[in-house]
Motif scaffolding. Structure first.
Motif, PDB file in Angstrom:
ATOM      1  N   TRP A   6      -6.246  13.700  -0.226  1.00 60.56           N
ATOM      2  CA  TRP A   6      -4.802  13.688  -0.405  1.00 60.56           C
ATOM      3  C   TRP A   6      -4.421  14.381  -1.715  1.00 60.56           C
ATOM      4  O   TRP A   6      -3.499  15.213  -1.755  1.00 60.56           O
ATOM      5  CB  TRP A   6      -4.317  12.237  -0.384  1.00 60.56           C
ATOM      6  N   GLU A  19      -2.373  18.052  -1.827  1.00 61.61           N
ATOM      7  CA  GLU A  19      -1.008  18.064  -2.386  1.00 61.61           C
ATOM      8  C   GLU A  19      -0.975  18.354  -3.884  1.00 61.61           C
ATOM      9  O   GLU A  19       0.108  18.415  -4.456  1.00 61.61           O
ATOM     10  CB  GLU A  19      -0.326  16.715  -2.128  1.00 61.61           C
ATOM     11  N   CYS A  34       3.254   6.784   1.718  1.00 63.41           N
ATOM     12  CA  CYS A  34       4.150   7.916   2.009  1.00 63.41           C
ATOM     13  C   CYS A  34       3.367   9.213   1.877  1.00 63.41           C
ATOM     14  O   CYS A  34       3.158   9.718   0.763  1.00 63.41           O
ATOM     15  CB  CYS A  34       5.347   7.913   1.062  1.00 63.41           C
ATOM     16  N   ILE A  35       2.901   9.738   3.014  1.00 65.48           N
ATOM     17  CA  ILE A  35       2.174  11.004   3.035  1.00 65.48           C
ATOM     18  C   ILE A  35       2.975  12.003   3.854  1.00 65.48           C
ATOM     19  O   ILE A  35       3.313  11.721   4.993  1.00 65.48           O
ATOM     20  CB  ILE A  35       0.774  10.822   3.660  1.00 65.48           C
ATOM     21  N   PRO A  36       3.311  13.177   3.274  1.00 67.45           N
ATOM     22  CA  PRO A  36       3.007  13.648   1.907  1.00 67.45           C
ATOM     23  C   PRO A  36       3.820  12.899   0.859  1.00 67.45           C
ATOM     24  O   PRO A  36       4.861  12.326   1.150  1.00 67.45           O
ATOM     25  CB  PRO A  36       3.394  15.130   1.958  1.00 67.45           C
ATOM     26  N   PRO A  54       2.908  21.139   1.608  1.00 68.19           N
ATOM     27  CA  PRO A  54       2.405  19.794   1.936  1.00 68.19           C
ATOM     28  C   PRO A  54       1.577  19.825   3.209  1.00 68.19           C
ATOM     29  O   PRO A  54       1.728  20.718   4.043  1.00 68.19           O
ATOM     30  CB  PRO A  54       3.694  18.987   2.136  1.00 68.19           C
ATOM     31  N   PRO A  61       1.532  17.223   9.911  1.00 66.74           N
ATOM     32  CA  PRO A  61       1.492  15.865  10.493  1.00 66.74           C
ATOM     33  C   PRO A  61       0.102  15.425  10.945  1.00 66.74           C
ATOM     34  O   PRO A  61      -0.233  14.243  10.825  1.00 66.74           O
ATOM     35  CB  PRO A  61       2.458  15.972  11.677  1.00 66.74           C
ATOM     36  N   CYS A 105      -1.805  14.475   7.835  1.00 70.34           N
ATOM     37  CA  CYS A 105      -1.242  13.228   7.295  1.00 70.34           C
ATOM     38  C   CYS A 105      -1.727  12.021   8.092  1.00 70.34           C
ATOM     39  O   CYS A 105      -2.061  10.975   7.517  1.00 70.34           O
ATOM     40  CB  CYS A 105       0.287  13.294   7.317  1.00 70.34           C
ATOM     41  N   LEU A 111      -5.303  11.300   7.084  1.00 68.81           N
ATOM     42  CA  LEU A 111      -5.374  10.673   5.769  1.00 68.81           C
ATOM     43  C   LEU A 111      -5.027   9.185   5.857  1.00 68.81           C
ATOM     44  O   LEU A 111      -5.672   8.346   5.211  1.00 68.81           O
ATOM     45  CB  LEU A 111      -4.435  11.376   4.792  1.00 68.81           C
ATOM     46  N   ASP A 168      -2.349  21.726  12.791  1.00 65.79           N
ATOM     47  CA  ASP A 168      -1.227  21.977  11.874  1.00 65.79           C
ATOM     48  C   ASP A 168      -0.984  23.474  11.685  1.00 65.79           C
ATOM     49  O   ASP A 168       0.151  23.889  11.386  1.00 65.79           O
ATOM     50  CB  ASP A 168      -1.477  21.308  10.525  1.00 65.79           C
TER      51      ASP A 168
END
Length: 408
Positions: free
Chosen positions: A311, A315, A355-357, A369, A372, A375, A378, A406
């Motif tokens: 993560w 980011e 809360c990702i991203p 970022p 989905p 995310c 993660l 993605d």
């Protein structure tokens, strides 16, 4: 074995040891040389764990740091190579007894007092800075005593056949080990050298690059899958313990520092047994919730640590730990002006929604970022329930699939 290493400069220092950049005198090949002083049984246990894990990985995976050799320092200027598969009995005894075992007083080995063959045949380190092997103290000792029986010397005769000499040396080593008269001052690990520094230094010194970040994540997946397949749980995965070799084709990631690792060779039904551990260890911002809670845990704790790292890498999320000034890659939960490790907050609040991203607290310049699919992956890696996290052998395929989805 006769190799001559030269220490060029210190490149890192921690609570357990010092790392130097050096080279092999005969070939000029650069190496990293780590000195681990054997001063107390707790440290010695960590050193032996690291040595055992690195020997198990050998040089079999490009994304795991390679161990070239291990040397045992037995005097101010003398070292001897450890044979493959062997551990220093004196150090093992120190761990088992809970105190550092010293040689028996008054007992000296004939190989140390009368014969210079041991120290001449063993590997030796030349230190340009004179900071590690105590050259100054050695010189002062020679002034007062007139000689230093532990200093490597040239053999009085070179006429002895090498094969016969090696045979005698091996016999002498066994006698010394059995007699218990060998001092164990430090272990020296000679490893491959990584010129890109650690993952923090490498990524944060460069503009963000999505392809580079994806490569880093995939290489880490491959390394941890390899370790878990061998029964090795790292237990301290973090950017500081990931080194980088810079190549024309991009960074090559190397998982390193196995001092807290644990090994299990048990295999059942073709699958690695899920051994449980109880020691609370690791680094705060990367520890899994079950570790924070003092529960027994498995290798799935490594997957949580990877999730925190992934993560942060994707980011470019950073923080500065209290008491330091070094910016580090890592994710966290904001509690007012304080930062709280994810694992700790998840343990205290099982209903916490990540809360990702993150969309804030990212280090500029900002990369795009994650999508989905990434995310969602993660969130699975950072699940409170360890069994809900993907296993290491599934992870690389899932990361590739998420990145592919993605990109579309």
């Amino acid at each position: 074995m006769e190799e001559l290493y030269t220490l060029d400069r210190e490149v890192g220092r921690g609570s357990y040891g010092v790392v130097f950049e050096g080279h092999m005198a005969k070939t000029g090949h650069r190496v990293a040389i780590k000195r681990l002083p054997c001063s107390n049984p707790e440290c010695i246990e960590l050193y032996l764990q690291e040595l055992w894990a690195m020997r198990a990985t050998a040089k079999n995976h490009v994304n795991v740091i390679a161990l070239h050799s291990c040397l045992l320092q037995t005097g101010s200027r003398s070292l001897k190579p450890l044979k493959p598969g062997k551990l220093p009995l004196r150090l093992v005894e120190s761990v088992l007894k809970g105190s550092v075992v010293n040689p028996q007083k008054g007992r000296r080995s004939k190989t140390l007092s009368n014969t210079p063959r041991r120290t001449n045949s063993a590997s030796r380190l030349q230190d340009k800075t004179n900071t590690v092997l105590g050259r100054k103290k050695s010189e002062e000792g020679r002034k007062s005593t007139g000689s230093d029986s532990l200093t490597p010397q040239r053999p009085p005769s070179r006429a002895m056949k090498r094969s016969a000499q090696r045979e005698l040396e091996e016999e002498d080593e066994e006698e010394v080990e059995q007699a218990g008269s060998l001092r164990c001052l430090a272990l020296w690990l000679v490893m491959e050298y990584c010129d890109g520094g650690d993952l923090n230094q490498y990524l944060l010194s460069r503009p963000p690059d999505a392809d580079r970040n994806h490569s880093v994540v995939l290489q880490l997946c491959s390394a941890v899958a390899f370790l878990h397949a061998l029964g090795i749980t790292h237990r301290d995965l973090k950017p500081d313990n990931v080194l980088v070799c810079v190549t024309p084709k991009g960074p090559v990631i190397k998982v390193a520092d196995f001092g807290l690792s644990k090994m299990s060779g048990a295999v059942a039904n073709g699958e690695q047994c899920r051994q449980h551990f109880s020691s609370t260890c690791g680094s705060d911002f990367y520890m899994a919730p079950e570790v924070w809670g003092g529960l027994s845990y498995t290798a799935q704790a490594d997957i949580f640590s990877l999730g925190v790292m992934f993560w942060a890498v994707l980011e470019r999320i950073t923080f500065v730990e209290e008491g330091t000034t070094q910016e580090q890659l890592g994710t966290y939960v904001c509690k007012g002006r304080w930062l709280m490790p994810l694992g700790e907050d998840l343990w205290e609040n099982a209903d916490l929604q990540l809360c990702i991203p993150m969309k804030f607290k990212r280090a500029p310049p900002l990369p795009p970022p994650p999508g989905p699919s990434v995310c969602a992956l993660l969130l699975d890696m950072l699940a409170l329930n360890p069994d809900a996290r993907p296993s290491a052998d599934q992870l690389e395929a899932r990361v590739r699939s998420a990145l592919r989805d993605d990109s579309h």
